[in-house]
Design an enzyme around this catalytic site. Sequence first.
Site, PDB file in Angstrom:
ATOM      1  CG  ASN A 182      -0.275   0.122   2.495  1.00  0.00           C
ATOM      2  OD1 ASN A 182       0.470   0.745   2.892  1.00  0.00           O
ATOM      3  ND2 ASN A 182      -0.381  -0.963   3.276  1.00  0.00           N
ATOM      4  CG  ASP A 206      -6.974  -5.129   6.246  1.00  0.00           C
ATOM      5  OD1 ASP A 206      -6.455  -5.214   7.199  1.00  0.00           O
ATOM      6  OD2 ASP A 206      -7.524  -4.333   5.670  1.00  0.00           O
ATOM      7  CG  PHE A 233      -3.203   5.599  13.457  1.00  0.00           C
ATOM      8  CD1 PHE A 233      -2.396   5.708  14.368  1.00  0.00           C
ATOM      9  CD2 PHE A 233      -3.008   6.943  12.775  1.00  0.00           C
ATOM     10  CE1 PHE A 233      -1.478   6.414  15.143  1.00  0.00           C
ATOM     11  CE2 PHE A 233      -2.134   8.179  13.380  1.00  0.00           C
ATOM     12  CZ  PHE A 233      -1.384   7.836  14.290  1.00  0.00           C
ATOM     13  CE  LYS A 293     -11.481   0.629  10.910  1.00  0.00           C
ATOM     14  NZ  LYS A 293     -10.498   1.225   9.842  1.00  0.00           N
TER      15      LYS A 293
HETATM   16  N1  CTP Z   1      -4.246  -2.868  12.011  1.00  0.00           N
HETATM   17  C1  CTP Z   1      -3.372  -4.028  12.534  1.00  0.00           C
HETATM   18  N2  CTP Z   1      -3.291  -4.940  11.815  1.00  0.00           N
HETATM   19  C2  CTP Z   1      -4.030  -5.569  10.652  1.00  0.00           C
HETATM   20  C3  CTP Z   1      -4.787  -4.216  10.172  1.00  0.00           C
HETATM   21  C4  CTP Z   1      -4.930  -3.010  10.769  1.00  0.00           C
HETATM   22  O1  CTP Z   1      -2.834  -3.838  13.513  1.00  0.00           O
HETATM   23  N3  CTP Z   1      -3.863  -6.643   9.914  1.00  0.00           N
HETATM   24  C5  CTP Z   1      -4.245  -1.788  12.745  1.00  0.00           C
HETATM   25  C6  CTP Z   1      -3.979  -0.583  12.117  1.00  0.00           C
HETATM   26  O2  CTP Z   1      -2.470  -0.320  12.381  1.00  0.00           O
HETATM   27  C7  CTP Z   1      -4.359   0.554  12.752  1.00  0.00           C
HETATM   28  C8  CTP Z   1      -5.932   0.202  12.796  1.00  0.00           C
HETATM   29  O3  CTP Z   1      -5.657  -1.472  13.224  1.00  0.00           O
HETATM   30  O4  CTP Z   1      -4.347   1.234  13.953  1.00  0.00           O
HETATM   31  C9  CTP Z   1      -6.862   0.384  11.830  1.00  0.00           C
HETATM   32  O5  CTP Z   1      -6.419  -0.106  10.355  1.00  0.00           O
HETATM   33  P1  CTP Z   1      -7.491   0.332   9.226  1.00  0.00           P
HETATM   34  O6  CTP Z   1      -6.564  -0.217   8.175  1.00  0.00           O
HETATM   35  O7  CTP Z   1      -7.996   1.684   9.328  1.00  0.00           O
HETATM   36  O8  CTP Z   1      -8.672  -0.658   9.602  1.00  0.00           O
HETATM   37  P2  CTP Z   1      -8.993  -2.097   9.455  1.00  0.00           P
HETATM   38  O9  CTP Z   1      -9.024  -2.433  10.933  1.00  0.00           O
HETATM   39  O10 CTP Z   1      -7.879  -2.842   8.575  1.00  0.00           O
HETATM   40  O11 CTP Z   1     -10.512  -2.205   8.730  1.00  0.00           O
HETATM   41  P3  CTP Z   1     -10.928  -1.785   7.319  1.00  0.00           P
HETATM   42  O12 CTP Z   1      -9.560  -2.017   6.377  1.00  0.00           O
HETATM   43  O13 CTP Z   1     -11.905  -2.665   6.975  1.00  0.00           O
HETATM   44  O14 CTP Z   1     -11.091  -0.240   7.503  1.00  0.00           O
END
Ligand code: CTP
Length: 401
Positions: free
Chosen positions: A210, A280, A326, A340
């Site tokens: 990303n 993810d 975040f 979240k």
């Molecule tokens: N995060 C994490 N591990 C993952 C995905 C996310 O620790 N596998 C953490 C990120 O570092 C951030 C928070 O979760 O602090 C939210 O990440 P974000 O990408 O905004 O959301 P997601 O939980 O992945 O949900 P979505 O992609 O559906 O918005």
Amino acid sequence: MLTGKKVILGISGGIAAYKAAYLIRLFRKAGAEVKVVGTANAFEFITRVTLESLTEHKVYHQVFGDQNDYTTEHVSLTDWGDVFVVAPATANIIGKLANGISDDALSTSLLAFDGQVFMAPAMNCKMYAHAAVQQNLDKLVKQGVQIIEPAEGFLACGYEGKGRMEEPETIFSTVEAHLKHPELPLRGKNILVTAGPTREAIDPVRYLGNHSSGKMGYALADELAARGAEVHLVSGPTHLQPKLSKINLVRVTTAEEMLNACMKYYQVCDAAIMAAAVSDYRPAKIHPQKIKKDSPESSLRMELQPTTDILARLGKKKKQQLLVGFALETDQEEAHAIKKLKEKNLNFIVLNSLKDKGAGFAHDTNKITIIDNKQEISRYPLKSKQEAAVDIVNMVEKHLC
Ligand code: CTP
């Protein structure tokens, strides 16, 4: 900014003295005033004219010089300074201060100074490793001197090893941190920070990733360390370096590696701030060879499997830790962030919206909203990522101290 701060820069006779010019520029650009005191040998490597032009002050170099303003210039100079930085510090000046010897302008001034002293050693690696130098450095640490350890690398003498003076930017950042936060409010606190993207291999050439630059996470790590915290920065692939050498930088590539590194440090941490953009999903299968465009896989449909949500895992294992996440959103921002916050058992969440100009990935700026677990909302204007880090760390400090 360091407006109004007064820095005494001590220069001793080593080839790294040429870097003193750049160090002076960094202090002056930040608004500090600088006065130089040097040993006779220092001026074999850098001229007084250069130093006087850059500082706009006379260089102090002789205890009994006929151009001194006072015969006790070592006292008037040291009364003036807020901080004393010796860069480069040779084995000789290290030995003198460790043992209370004062026989020239620099060593006499160091003994007359009762504020914080920083020393950035620079010498041949065998000299640096010598028991006498190491014992003297230990003595200085006991006296309260902060040693900015030399880096490993090529030395002017042709050797490769530990002894190269730390870069001016790192010396500047270390001193700047002290001048901004002399009371070190986060001293003794262990804090985990994640930063940057993760990469999930498709084949030996390609990956899923990303746009995260890591700038926000690195700015947070720098601000926390500047306030005295022990920072463990677990970073995905970026080109960034932390400003302060005391930050424990752990470089990882995949979400799995980031998870393992986080679990290692989380147990002993007082807080964890998860600023990384973790992938993810990962490909269910990593092709061992490069996928060729005319191979059967070329009409590629890639099967993906979810990675572990690191933050959610930390939320489940939470004991004493303050946990900060975040949320990067594109729509219904606050509602998604609150979801979240609750689901991942956070103390607070930092929201950025990609709808806001200048916020999110790769920019040097960010526009954040902080929502805590009582759903109190603090909204901040667009700021540099360093300034946004100050706001977030202020909130962390309020909860921890
Ligand atoms: N995060 C994490 N591990 C993952 C995905 C996310 O620790 N596998 C953490 C990120 O570092 C951030 C928070 O979760 O602090 C939210 O990440 P974000 O990408 O905004 O959301 P997601 O939980 O992945 O949900 P979505 O992609 O559906 O918005």
